[in-house]
Every structure is written in structure tokens, then in C-alpha cells.
Scaffold this motif. Structure first.
Motif: not given
Length: 323
Positions: A65-67, A100-101, A112-114, A304-305
Motif C-alpha cells: 500500500a505504501t508503494l 505489476m505496479l 487511479r492505480g493498482h 483499479f476500483c
């Protein structure tokens, strides 16, 4: 109102309604600035409650989560430099537990991101290099369908995402730039921030042209001062961008030497819809669609969501053969 993730009477390919995701806008999410008369400009990114809305949708271990939070803040800061309609994305792909980031941000600040995680391989890894492993880091500018995409790519090198980004700037862009990233849980929820510094033509925002030695010294000094910033300062909602920048640079350059640009908003930017996912399903062969279905329902989850969209198998037509 019907939930956009559930089947409805409206044909899926026409259903562009937003799913039930947070409607959050951080009006002053990115604060551009430059040091007047110096070859330095920058952007201070504070995601505020948007960080919790984006990171909190995924049940990731704290280190992941930090990354992800750092990647979101970095991407928002770099996207703020866009001078065209489009989007900017960061993608890291490696052999580590975070295979994958991905984070992307539009020119309007929709973010957005995951992170794709192999929890079984995570162990006690916490640093970015251990999480990502060997692989590559790519930055992509998408200028829309009428323009070619630009992508810069470097091998993942460095212990932190900040160090990896510095290597990208040094080798791919030949741009003198550095970033400081912070993300973490606070009493108000997850927060994420980025401080981006870039060297520009000598003279900064003024018409004066500095001697090379003076310009070099100003850049070196700005880097040293920025390097004193702490995670606590970057993540402190009560510390305004103006106060933080004055704290960092005011002692050397004076408060009047810090020129602030117009703040830019950031918002919750997942762009999924039933129509988008329905179009993806049409690309699968019928046999694959049959295997996806459970009790007659295909569920596709937006990465993403993290929402699952349910489709009746009988309503899904394959574009790759028999329905």
C-alpha cells in the motif's frame, strides 16, 4: 437507482454509468512553484483524503500500500506538467512479489492505480526494490488517438521508487530532476505526497541569466534543502503547501523568492463502466466465456476500483466465434 455493476434492462454496451465509487476532488492537490531567479521549479503533491479512497479500496499489505501510494503521488506530480489533453502513466513490471505496479493520471487530474501482488511470495519484503524485483520501469505519455504515444523505459535500479525515478530522469530524459515520496497510514487514513524538483534554464522565472557557477550552486542548494523534508511533513494535512515550501526554501531564498503557481485539482479517476468491460468480454471465445461463468453469471473485477461487474452469460456475445 440500479447499481451499475449489476445487469439491467439497458444493453451493456450502452451503459456508461459510473459504478458506486467515491466522488472525491482535492482542489489543491498539486501546488506548482518555482524559485524566483533560480533555475529551479517544482510541484508539491498532497493527495489528502484521495489517498485513502484510492489505496483503501485494495486489501494490500502495508508495504505494498505504501508503494502504491508513492506511485500515485509521483504520477500525479509528473502528469501536472502535461501541456496537452491526455494522460501520464507509470508502470513497473518485475519478478518480485509485486509483479505489476500501475498508476495513471489525466491532464485534468483524474488519478487511479493498482498493484498486482503475489501474497505468498511477499515474505518480509518492504523496500521497493525487494517488492518489485528485477524488471523495468516505464513512463508513458498518451496524447490521444491522433498522436503517437511517448514511452521512456529503464531497468529497475535503486532501493526506492525515488531512486528508480532519478535513474529514469538521468538516463532517459537527460533531465536534472529529483523526487521525494512519502505514503503511509495516519489517524485520518492513508496519505501520500510527492515533492518534485526540476532544473530549468538559468534564471528561473525571471529574465536574468545566471552565470553557470551560480546556477549550479542554486540547484545544488535547492536539492540539499529539499532533502531535509520528512515524511511527517509531507503527510501532514494541517501543514499547507505554502507553509511547507517556505519552511524548506524560505530560510535560504526568502519567502518572497518562492513563487506559487495555480494549484491543480486531483480526483478519483477510475474510468471503468459496464460498457468498457462488456466490450472486453466480446473478445473472448465462447468456450472461455462458458468457463468464466459461475451459475450463469460472469464477474469481471476492475483492478483499479476493485468492484466486481456481473454479466448474465446469456447476454454476452463472443466476437471470436460461437456465442
Amino acid at each position: 437507482m440500479a447499481d451499475a455493476t449489476d445487469p439491467s434492462e439497458m444493453p451493456d454496451f450502452l451503459n456508461h454509468e459510473r459504478p458506486p465509487v467515491p466522488d472525491i476532488v482535492v482542489a489543491r492537490g498539486v501546488q506548482p512553484f518555482f524559485l524566483d531567479g533560480r533555475p529551479v521549479r517544482g510541484r508539491l503533491v498532497r493527495l489528502g483524503p484521495l489517498a485513502e479512497a484510492l489505496i483503501g479500496r485494495h486489501d494490500n499489505p502495508p508495504a505494498v500500500a505504501t508503494l502504491l501510494g508513492q506511485a500515485l503521488a509521483l504520477t500525479a506530480g509528473l502528469a501536472a506538467a502535461l501541456k496537452y489533453k491526455g494522460s501520464f502513466s507509470l508502470q513497473a513490471k518485475g519478478e518480485g512479489p509485486v509483479g505489476m505496479l500501475l498508476a495513471d493520471c489525466t491532464d485534468e487530474g483524474a488519478l487511479r492505480g493498482h498493484a498486482r501482488v503475489d501474497a505468498g511470495a511477499l515474505g518480509d519484503a518492504t523496500a521497493a526494490d525487494a517488492l518489485l524485483g528485477k524488471g523495468y520501469l516505464a513512463f508513458t505519455c498518451d496524447q490521444g488517438p491522433d498522436m503517437d504515444r511517448y514511452q521512456g523505459m529503464v531497468a529497475i535500479e535503486g532501493a526506492s521508487l525515488s531512486e528508480m525515478t532519478a535513474r529514469y530522469f538521468d538516463t532517459s530524459e537527460q533531465l536534472a530532476a529529483r523526487v521525494w515520496l512519502a505514503a503511509g497510514p495516519t489517524p485520518a487514513g492513508w496519505r501520500a505526497s510527492a515533492l518534485v524538483l526540476e532544473r530549468i534554464a538559468a534564471g528561473g522565472g525571471s529574465e536574468a541569466v545566471l552565470e553557470p557557477e551560480i546556477a549550479d550552486d542554486a540547484w545544488t542548494t535547492a536539492l540539499a534543502l529539499a532533502g531535509t523534508v520528512t515524511d511527517a511533513e509531507l503527510l501532514d494535512d494541517s501543514l499547507s503547501a505554502e507553509r511547507l515550501l517556505t519552511r524548506l526554501f524560505g530560510g535560504e531564498f526568502g519567502a518572497e523568492g518562492i513563487a506559487l503557481g495555480r494549484p491543480r485539482p486531483l480526483s478519483y479517476g477510475c474510468r471503468c463502466s459496464r460498457a468498457r468491460l462488456a466490450q472486453l468480454l466480446t473478445g473472448f471465445p465462447a468456450d472461455d466465456l462458458d468457463h468464466m461463468a459461475e451459475e450463469g453469471v460472469i464477474t469481471m473485477t476492475c483492478e483499479f476500483c476493485n468492484l466486481g461487474f456481473r454479466f448474465d452469460r446469456t447476454e454476452v456475445r463472443s466476437g471470436a466465434g460461437r456465442a
